[in-house]
Scaffold this active site. Sequence first.
Site, short mmCIF file in Angstrom:
data_model
loop_
_atom_site.label_atom_id
_atom_site.label_comp_id
_atom_site.label_asym_id
_atom_site.label_seq_id
_atom_site.Cartn_x
_atom_site.Cartn_y
_atom_site.Cartn_z
CG HIS A 77 -7.41 9.71 40.44
ND1 HIS A 77 -8.06 10.89 40.66
CD2 HIS A 77 -8.33 8.86 39.91
CE1 HIS A 77 -9.32 10.77 40.30
NE2 HIS A 77 -9.53 9.56 39.84
CG ASP A 86 -10.70 6.78 36.68
OD1 ASP A 86 -10.69 7.44 37.73
OD2 ASP A 86 -11.30 7.14 35.65
CG HIS A 88 -9.41 12.20 36.12
ND1 HIS A 88 -8.90 10.96 35.79
CD2 HIS A 88 -10.46 11.96 36.95
CE1 HIS A 88 -9.62 10.02 36.37
NE2 HIS A 88 -10.58 10.60 37.09
NE ARG A 135 -15.67 6.89 36.31
CZ ARG A 135 -14.65 7.05 37.15
NH1 ARG A 135 -14.29 8.25 37.55
NH2 ARG A 135 -14.00 6.01 37.62
C1 SIN Z 1 -13.39 10.82 39.62
O1 SIN Z 1 -12.25 10.95 39.31
O2 SIN Z 1 -13.68 9.87 40.34
C2 SIN Z 1 -14.48 11.76 39.20
C3 SIN Z 1 -14.09 12.90 38.33
C4 SIN Z 1 -15.10 14.01 38.37
O3 SIN Z 1 -16.14 13.87 39.03
O4 SIN Z 1 -14.87 15.05 37.76
#
Ligand code: SIN
Length: 272
Positions: free
Chosen positions: A104, A106, A243, A258
Amino acid sequence: MTYQSISVTPYSPKIGAEIGNVDLTKPLSKEQIDELKRAFLEFQVIFFREQQISFEDQIRIASQFGPLGKHVGVNTISKTTDNPLVRKFHYDETSKRVSGENFHSDQSCAEVPPLGSMLYNHTVPPHGGGDTMFSSMYSAYEALSPKMKQYLEGLTATHDGTRVFGPGTPISVHPVITKHPDTGRNVIFVNTDFTSHINEVSREESNSILQFLYAHCNRAEWTCRFRWRNHSIAFWDNRCTHHKAIWDYWPNVRSGYRVQVEGTSAPEAGSL
Ligand code: SIN
Protein backbone atom coordinates in the site's frame (compact mmCIF):
# COMPACT_ATOMS: atom_id res chain seq x y z
CA MET A 1 25.50 13.70 -10.14
CA THR A 2 27.39 12.18 -7.27
CA TYR A 3 27.14 12.72 -3.53
CA GLN A 4 29.89 14.55 -1.63
CA SER A 5 28.69 14.92 1.95
CA ILE A 6 26.92 11.57 2.49
CA SER A 7 27.52 8.09 1.10
CA VAL A 8 24.74 6.56 -1.00
CA THR A 9 24.78 2.85 -1.81
CA PRO A 10 21.96 1.53 -4.03
CA TYR A 11 20.05 -1.29 -2.36
CA SER A 12 18.53 -2.83 -5.50
CA PRO A 13 18.45 -1.93 -9.22
CA LYS A 14 15.11 -0.09 -9.15
CA ILE A 15 14.49 1.20 -5.65
CA GLY A 16 16.20 2.00 -2.37
CA ALA A 17 19.59 3.22 -1.18
CA GLU A 18 21.48 2.92 2.07
CA ILE A 19 22.81 6.24 3.36
CA GLY A 20 26.07 6.42 5.30
CA ASN A 21 28.45 9.02 6.65
CA VAL A 22 25.72 10.79 8.66
CA ASP A 23 24.98 10.93 12.36
CA LEU A 24 21.28 11.69 12.69
CA THR A 25 21.62 12.49 16.40
CA LYS A 26 23.53 15.65 15.41
CA PRO A 27 22.39 18.64 13.33
CA LEU A 28 23.21 18.07 9.66
CA SER A 29 24.94 20.52 7.35
CA LYS A 30 22.97 22.22 4.56
CA GLU A 31 24.92 20.16 2.05
CA GLN A 32 23.99 16.91 3.82
CA ILE A 33 20.32 17.91 3.94
CA ASP A 34 20.29 18.87 0.26
CA GLU A 35 21.93 15.57 -0.67
CA LEU A 36 19.51 13.58 1.52
CA LYS A 37 16.62 15.25 -0.32
CA ARG A 38 18.20 14.42 -3.65
CA ALA A 39 18.77 10.78 -2.63
CA PHE A 40 15.17 10.52 -1.37
CA LEU A 41 13.85 11.62 -4.77
CA GLU A 42 16.33 9.52 -6.73
CA PHE A 43 15.97 6.24 -4.80
CA GLN A 44 12.36 6.60 -3.50
CA VAL A 45 13.23 5.03 -0.14
CA ILE A 46 16.40 5.65 1.87
CA PHE A 47 17.75 3.52 4.70
CA PHE A 48 20.02 4.34 7.62
CA ARG A 49 21.86 2.00 9.98
CA GLU A 50 23.07 2.31 13.56
CA GLN A 51 21.21 5.51 14.36
CA GLN A 52 20.05 5.53 17.95
CA ILE A 53 17.69 8.48 17.62
CA SER A 54 15.30 10.20 20.02
CA PHE A 55 11.83 11.54 19.13
CA GLU A 56 13.44 14.98 18.78
CA ASP A 57 16.06 13.66 16.35
CA GLN A 58 13.43 11.88 14.26
CA ILE A 59 11.21 14.96 14.16
CA ARG A 60 14.16 17.23 13.32
CA ILE A 61 15.31 15.13 10.34
CA ALA A 62 11.86 14.40 8.91
CA SER A 63 10.86 18.08 9.27
CA GLN A 64 13.59 18.99 6.77
CA PHE A 65 11.26 17.46 4.15
CA GLY A 66 8.16 19.42 5.18
CA PRO A 67 5.78 19.91 8.11
CA LEU A 68 4.91 16.72 9.98
CA GLY A 69 1.32 15.52 10.02
CA LYS A 70 -0.97 13.16 11.86
CA HIS A 71 -2.36 9.77 10.85
CA VAL A 72 -5.90 10.09 9.42
CA GLY A 73 -7.01 6.61 10.54
CA VAL A 74 -9.59 6.22 13.29
CA ASN A 75 -9.11 2.60 14.37
CA THR A 76 -5.37 2.00 13.88
CA ILE A 77 -3.03 -0.76 15.07
CA SER A 78 -0.16 1.68 15.63
CA LYS A 79 -0.62 3.84 18.70
CA THR A 80 -0.12 7.44 19.71
CA THR A 81 2.71 8.41 22.05
CA ASP A 82 3.10 11.37 24.39
CA ASN A 83 4.31 13.31 21.35
CA PRO A 84 1.36 13.90 18.95
CA LEU A 85 3.69 13.67 15.90
CA VAL A 86 5.20 10.28 16.77
CA ARG A 87 3.35 6.94 16.54
CA LYS A 88 4.44 3.72 18.17
CA PHE A 89 4.70 0.59 16.01
CA HIS A 90 5.18 -2.20 18.53
CA TYR A 91 4.45 -5.92 18.06
CA ASP A 92 5.05 -8.84 20.39
CA GLU A 93 3.57 -12.15 21.52
CA THR A 94 0.24 -10.46 22.34
CA SER A 95 -0.18 -8.99 18.82
CA LYS A 96 -3.15 -10.22 16.78
CA ARG A 97 -2.21 -8.25 13.65
CA VAL A 98 0.44 -5.85 12.45
CA SER A 99 0.06 -2.70 10.42
CA GLY A 100 0.58 -2.70 6.64
CA GLU A 101 0.62 -6.39 5.65
CA ASN A 102 -0.65 -5.65 2.12
CA PHE A 103 1.31 -3.55 -0.35
CA HIS A 104 0.00 0.00 0.00
CA SER A 105 0.92 3.67 0.06
CA ASP A 106 0.19 5.30 3.39
CA GLN A 107 -3.26 6.81 3.85
CA SER A 108 -3.98 7.25 0.16
CA CYS A 109 -7.56 7.74 1.39
CA ALA A 110 -6.64 11.28 2.51
CA GLU A 111 -7.42 14.19 0.22
CA VAL A 112 -3.73 15.08 0.47
CA PRO A 113 -1.90 11.82 1.33
CA PRO A 114 1.38 12.07 3.27
CA LEU A 115 4.52 12.91 1.30
CA GLY A 116 6.55 10.35 3.18
CA SER A 117 6.90 8.21 6.28
CA MET A 118 9.98 7.63 8.44
CA LEU A 119 9.99 4.43 10.48
CA TYR A 120 12.69 3.90 13.11
CA ASN A 121 12.92 0.41 14.58
CA HIS A 122 15.06 0.21 17.70
CA THR A 123 14.31 -3.46 18.35
CA VAL A 124 13.89 -6.17 15.73
CA PRO A 125 13.64 -9.97 15.98
CA PRO A 126 16.94 -11.65 16.93
CA HIS A 127 17.26 -13.97 13.92
CA GLY A 128 15.79 -11.93 11.06
CA GLY A 129 12.17 -11.46 10.08
CA GLY A 130 9.98 -8.40 10.08
CA ASP A 131 11.44 -7.14 6.79
CA THR A 132 9.64 -4.38 4.89
CA MET A 133 9.22 -4.67 1.12
CA PHE A 134 9.16 -1.61 -1.11
CA SER A 135 7.98 -1.37 -4.69
CA SER A 136 8.69 1.35 -7.27
CA MET A 137 5.59 2.83 -8.86
CA TYR A 138 7.79 4.62 -11.42
CA SER A 139 9.09 1.28 -12.67
CA ALA A 140 5.61 -0.23 -12.56
CA TYR A 141 4.23 2.61 -14.67
CA GLU A 142 7.10 2.53 -17.15
CA ALA A 143 6.66 -1.21 -17.72
CA LEU A 144 2.99 -0.87 -18.76
CA SER A 145 2.28 -1.28 -22.45
CA PRO A 146 1.57 1.95 -24.39
CA LYS A 147 -2.03 0.72 -24.88
CA MET A 148 -2.54 0.22 -21.13
CA LYS A 149 -1.03 3.65 -20.36
CA GLN A 150 -3.54 5.16 -22.78
CA TYR A 151 -6.42 3.23 -21.22
CA LEU A 152 -5.55 4.33 -17.66
CA GLU A 153 -4.95 7.99 -18.49
CA GLY A 154 -7.85 10.14 -17.29
CA LEU A 155 -9.37 7.44 -15.03
CA THR A 156 -9.91 8.12 -11.34
CA ALA A 157 -10.22 5.73 -8.39
CA THR A 158 -11.91 5.90 -5.01
CA HIS A 159 -9.63 5.39 -1.99
CA ASP A 160 -11.77 4.36 0.96
CA GLY A 161 -10.06 4.62 4.35
CA THR A 162 -12.95 2.94 6.15
CA ARG A 163 -11.84 -0.38 4.59
CA VAL A 164 -8.70 -0.27 6.72
CA PHE A 165 -9.28 2.11 9.63
CA GLY A 166 -13.05 1.98 10.16
CA PRO A 167 -15.87 4.53 10.06
CA GLY A 168 -14.92 8.20 10.19
CA THR A 169 -11.72 7.71 8.14
CA PRO A 170 -11.60 9.81 4.91
CA ILE A 171 -12.67 8.64 1.44
CA SER A 172 -11.06 10.45 -1.52
CA VAL A 173 -10.89 10.27 -5.29
CA HIS A 174 -7.47 10.39 -7.01
CA PRO A 175 -6.27 9.90 -10.60
CA VAL A 176 -5.18 6.32 -11.34
CA ILE A 177 -2.01 7.69 -12.96
CA THR A 178 -0.47 10.56 -11.03
CA LYS A 179 2.49 12.81 -11.63
CA HIS A 180 5.07 13.07 -8.87
CA PRO A 181 5.06 16.76 -7.84
CA ASP A 182 8.86 17.01 -7.55
CA THR A 183 10.19 14.73 -10.30
CA GLY A 184 7.32 15.11 -12.80
CA ARG A 185 7.46 11.34 -13.45
CA ASN A 186 4.27 9.30 -13.77
CA VAL A 187 3.31 6.62 -11.25
CA ILE A 188 0.46 4.14 -10.79
CA PHE A 189 -1.53 5.39 -7.80
CA VAL A 190 -3.86 2.58 -6.68
CA ASN A 191 -3.28 0.03 -3.92
CA THR A 192 -4.95 -3.04 -2.43
CA ASP A 193 -5.63 -1.57 0.97
CA PHE A 194 -7.41 1.64 0.12
CA THR A 195 -8.61 1.56 -3.49
CA SER A 196 -12.19 0.30 -3.68
CA HIS A 197 -12.87 0.87 -7.38
CA ILE A 198 -12.15 2.78 -10.57
CA ASN A 199 -14.94 5.28 -11.01
CA GLU A 200 -15.50 5.51 -14.77
CA VAL A 201 -16.03 1.80 -15.56
CA SER A 202 -18.30 -1.03 -14.36
CA ARG A 203 -17.44 -2.83 -11.11
CA GLU A 204 -16.54 -5.99 -13.10
CA GLU A 205 -14.15 -4.08 -15.29
CA SER A 206 -12.75 -2.16 -12.32
CA ASN A 207 -12.12 -5.39 -10.38
CA SER A 208 -10.27 -6.99 -13.28
CA ILE A 209 -8.16 -3.93 -14.03
CA LEU A 210 -7.29 -3.42 -10.36
CA GLN A 211 -6.34 -7.08 -9.98
CA PHE A 212 -4.01 -6.76 -12.95
CA LEU A 213 -2.54 -3.49 -11.59
CA TYR A 214 -1.92 -4.86 -8.09
CA ALA A 215 -0.07 -7.91 -9.43
CA HIS A 216 1.86 -5.67 -11.83
CA CYS A 217 2.69 -2.96 -9.23
CA ASN A 218 4.27 -5.41 -6.85
CA ARG A 219 6.27 -7.59 -9.21
CA ALA A 220 9.57 -8.72 -7.73
CA GLU A 221 11.49 -6.99 -10.55
CA TRP A 222 10.88 -3.55 -9.04
CA THR A 223 10.79 -4.32 -5.35
CA CYS A 224 13.42 -4.51 -2.65
CA ARG A 225 13.21 -6.17 0.74
CA PHE A 226 14.74 -4.20 3.59
CA ARG A 227 16.31 -6.30 6.33
CA TRP A 228 16.04 -4.39 9.55
CA ARG A 229 18.69 -4.40 12.25
CA ASN A 230 18.28 -2.72 15.64
CA HIS A 231 18.38 1.08 15.25
CA SER A 232 17.72 1.16 11.51
CA ILE A 233 15.53 3.70 9.73
CA ALA A 234 13.52 3.50 6.51
CA PHE A 235 12.22 6.75 5.03
CA TRP A 236 9.97 6.28 2.00
CA ASP A 237 8.41 8.58 -0.57
CA ASN A 238 4.74 7.76 -0.37
CA ARG A 239 4.03 9.43 -3.73
CA CYS A 240 5.95 6.87 -5.80
CA THR A 241 6.23 3.68 -3.71
CA HIS A 242 4.20 0.91 -2.16
CA HIS A 243 5.39 -0.96 0.91
CA LYS A 244 4.42 -4.08 2.80
CA ALA A 245 5.31 -5.26 6.30
CA ILE A 246 6.10 -8.97 6.65
CA TRP A 247 4.82 -10.50 9.90
CA ASP A 248 6.90 -13.67 10.08
CA TYR A 249 8.42 -13.11 13.52
CA TRP A 250 5.64 -13.78 16.05
CA PRO A 251 6.09 -14.14 19.07
CA ASN A 252 9.26 -12.04 18.83
CA VAL A 253 9.31 -8.30 19.37
CA ARG A 254 9.63 -5.66 16.67
CA SER A 255 9.33 -2.16 18.02
CA GLY A 256 9.81 1.39 16.82
CA TYR A 257 8.38 4.79 16.03
CA ARG A 258 7.08 6.50 12.92
CA VAL A 259 6.54 10.08 11.85
CA GLN A 260 4.96 11.26 8.62
CA VAL A 261 5.65 14.28 6.47
CA GLU A 262 2.54 16.01 5.16
CA GLY A 263 1.82 16.07 1.45
CA THR A 264 1.89 19.42 -0.31
CA SER A 265 -1.09 19.02 -2.66
CA ALA A 266 -3.71 16.50 -3.78
CA PRO A 267 -2.24 14.02 -6.32
CA GLU A 268 -2.32 15.46 -9.86
CA ALA A 269 -3.14 13.42 -12.95
CA GLY A 270 -0.21 12.25 -15.05
CA SER A 271 -0.40 12.21 -18.84
CA LEU A 272 1.48 10.42 -21.59
C1 SIN B 1 3.05 0.10 7.80
O1 SIN B 1 3.00 0.09 6.61
O2 SIN B 1 2.06 0.49 8.42
C2 SIN B 1 4.25 -0.35 8.58
C3 SIN B 1 5.43 -0.81 7.81
C4 SIN B 1 6.34 -1.67 8.62
O3 SIN B 1 6.09 -1.87 9.83
O4 SIN B 1 7.32 -2.18 8.10
